[in-house]
Design a protein around this motif. Structure first.
Motif, PDB file in Angstrom:
ATOM      1  N   HIS A 257       0.850  -1.201   0.000  1.00 31.52           N
ATOM      2  CA  HIS A 257       0.000   0.000   0.000  1.00 31.52           C
ATOM      3  C   HIS A 257       0.885   1.250   0.000  1.00 31.52           C
ATOM      4  O   HIS A 257       1.880   1.323   0.707  1.00 31.52           O
ATOM      5  CB  HIS A 257      -0.900   0.008   1.238  1.00 31.52           C
ATOM      6  N   ARG A 258       0.509   2.223  -0.801  1.00 29.66           N
ATOM      7  CA  ARG A 258       1.236   3.494  -0.863  1.00 29.66           C
ATOM      8  C   ARG A 258       0.214   4.608  -0.646  1.00 29.66           C
ATOM      9  O   ARG A 258      -0.570   4.918  -1.538  1.00 29.66           O
ATOM     10  CB  ARG A 258       1.925   3.640  -2.216  1.00 29.66           C
ATOM     11  N   PRO A 259       0.222   5.217   0.544  1.00 34.02           N
ATOM     12  CA  PRO A 259      -0.765   6.262   0.828  1.00 34.02           C
ATOM     13  C   PRO A 259      -0.537   7.505  -0.029  1.00 34.02           C
ATOM     14  O   PRO A 259       0.572   7.754  -0.503  1.00 34.02           O
ATOM     15  CB  PRO A 259      -0.546   6.569   2.309  1.00 34.02           C
TER      16      PRO A 259
ATOM     17  N   GLY B 246       9.696   8.715   1.626  1.00 26.70           N
ATOM     18  CA  GLY B 246       9.404   7.987   0.396  1.00 26.70           C
ATOM     19  C   GLY B 246       8.288   6.971   0.454  1.00 26.70           C
ATOM     20  O   GLY B 246       8.096   6.223  -0.493  1.00 26.70           O
ATOM     21  N   HIS B 247       7.527   6.926   1.548  1.00 28.37           N
ATOM     22  CA  HIS B 247       6.460   5.921   1.640  1.00 28.37           C
ATOM     23  C   HIS B 247       5.183   6.350   0.933  1.00 28.37           C
ATOM     24  O   HIS B 247       4.440   5.514   0.433  1.00 28.37           O
ATOM     25  CB  HIS B 247       6.142   5.600   3.098  1.00 28.37           C
TER      26      HIS B 247
ATOM     27  N   GLN C 131       4.462  15.060   3.877  1.00 25.80           N
ATOM     28  CA  GLN C 131       4.369  16.260   4.704  1.00 25.80           C
ATOM     29  C   GLN C 131       5.357  16.088   5.841  1.00 25.80           C
ATOM     30  O   GLN C 131       5.249  15.155   6.630  1.00 25.80           O
ATOM     31  CB  GLN C 131       2.956  16.458   5.267  1.00 25.80           C
ATOM     32  N   THR C 132       6.319  16.970   5.913  1.00 26.90           N
ATOM     33  CA  THR C 132       7.273  16.957   7.018  1.00 26.90           C
ATOM     34  C   THR C 132       6.622  17.612   8.223  1.00 26.90           C
ATOM     35  O   THR C 132       5.962  18.638   8.102  1.00 26.90           O
ATOM     36  CB  THR C 132       8.553  17.709   6.624  1.00 26.90           C
TER      37      THR C 132
ATOM     38  N   GLY D 294      -7.690  20.406   5.823  1.00 24.28           N
ATOM     39  CA  GLY D 294      -8.511  19.742   6.825  1.00 24.28           C
ATOM     40  C   GLY D 294      -8.308  18.239   6.900  1.00 24.28           C
ATOM     41  O   GLY D 294      -8.851  17.587   7.785  1.00 24.28           O
ATOM     42  N   GLN D 295      -7.540  17.664   5.982  1.00 18.41           N
ATOM     43  CA  GLN D 295      -7.321  16.221   5.974  1.00 18.41           C
ATOM     44  C   GLN D 295      -5.918  15.828   6.413  1.00 18.41           C
ATOM     45  O   GLN D 295      -5.718  14.763   6.974  1.00 18.41           O
ATOM     46  CB  GLN D 295      -7.576  15.655   4.576  1.00 18.41           C
ATOM     47  N   VAL D 296      -4.951  16.685   6.117  1.00 21.50           N
ATOM     48  CA  VAL D 296      -3.559  16.414   6.469  1.00 21.50           C
ATOM     49  C   VAL D 296      -3.083  17.542   7.362  1.00 21.50           C
ATOM     50  O   VAL D 296      -3.255  18.715   7.028  1.00 21.50           O
ATOM     51  CB  VAL D 296      -2.668  16.320   5.205  1.00 21.50           C
TER      52      VAL D 296
END
Length: 181
Positions: free
Chosen positions: A4-6, A19-20, A25-26, A118-120
């Motif tokens: 899975h790659r989000p 890299g996942h 987002q840092t 609002g999601q991240v």
């Protein structure tokens, strides 16, 4: 993660966390900690400017869900321009130069949250809070001795955390339904 790659991966700057996801987002809180240290250890003005910039980024993250797309884009461009100037500022302080280099390397990961208002989040604090019970469990018990116990703990935590995502859902009811299924 079994292939899975989000869409977005939120993490600190630890290399194993890179890299996942399709986008990254840092955690700005981790960078803010580094900036706070540079403020204490140096008289250079760049860390103070970075502190102000991070404050503006946190303000944007807090308001992102309620802003129009055009407003978000304009605020993002303004933040990017300010950061360009800060990162181009020459410094005689080794600590400041290292901080500028760190931010340059993470440049494309600093404002990703704007693309998912609002999601991240701008920080991974919520992620770390979610992991805290498992870390405490591991430290208190000195880890599990059997793989079935580890898997059972992970399964229960997954069911509970998933149930909490659905409004008006009873966590106990979800566990009961899962166990009796």
């Amino acid at each position: 993660m079994d292939g899975h790659r989000p869409a977005v991966w939120l993490s600190d700057r630890y290399s194993a966390q890179q890299g996942h996801g399709v986008a990254q987002q840092t955690c700005l809180a981790h960078l803010a900690r580094d900036v706070a240290y540079a403020l204490e250890a140096s008289d250079d003005p760049v860390p103070f400017r970075l502190k102000l910039w991070l404050g503006s980024a946190f303000d944007l993250a807090d308001a992102a869900a309620s802003l129009a797309a055009s407003t978000l884009a304009a605020k993002r461009r303004a933040l990017e321009r300010r950061l360009d100037v800060i990162l181009a500022t020459p410094s005689g302080c080794e600590l400041t130069r290292a901080l500028q280099a760190k931010l340059r390397r993470a440049r494309d990961q600093l404002l990703t949250f704007v693309d998912w208002p609002g999601q991240v989040g701008a920080t991974n604090n919520a992620c770390e809070r979610d992991l805290r019970p498992a870390v405490i469990q591991r430290k208190v018990t000195n880890g599990y001795r059997a793989m079935w116990a580890t898997q059972g703990e992970a399964d229960v935590r997954t069911v509970v955390d998933t149930a909490r995502l659905v409004p008006n859902t009873s966590v106990f009811g979800t566990i009961l339904t899962t166990v009796t299924a």
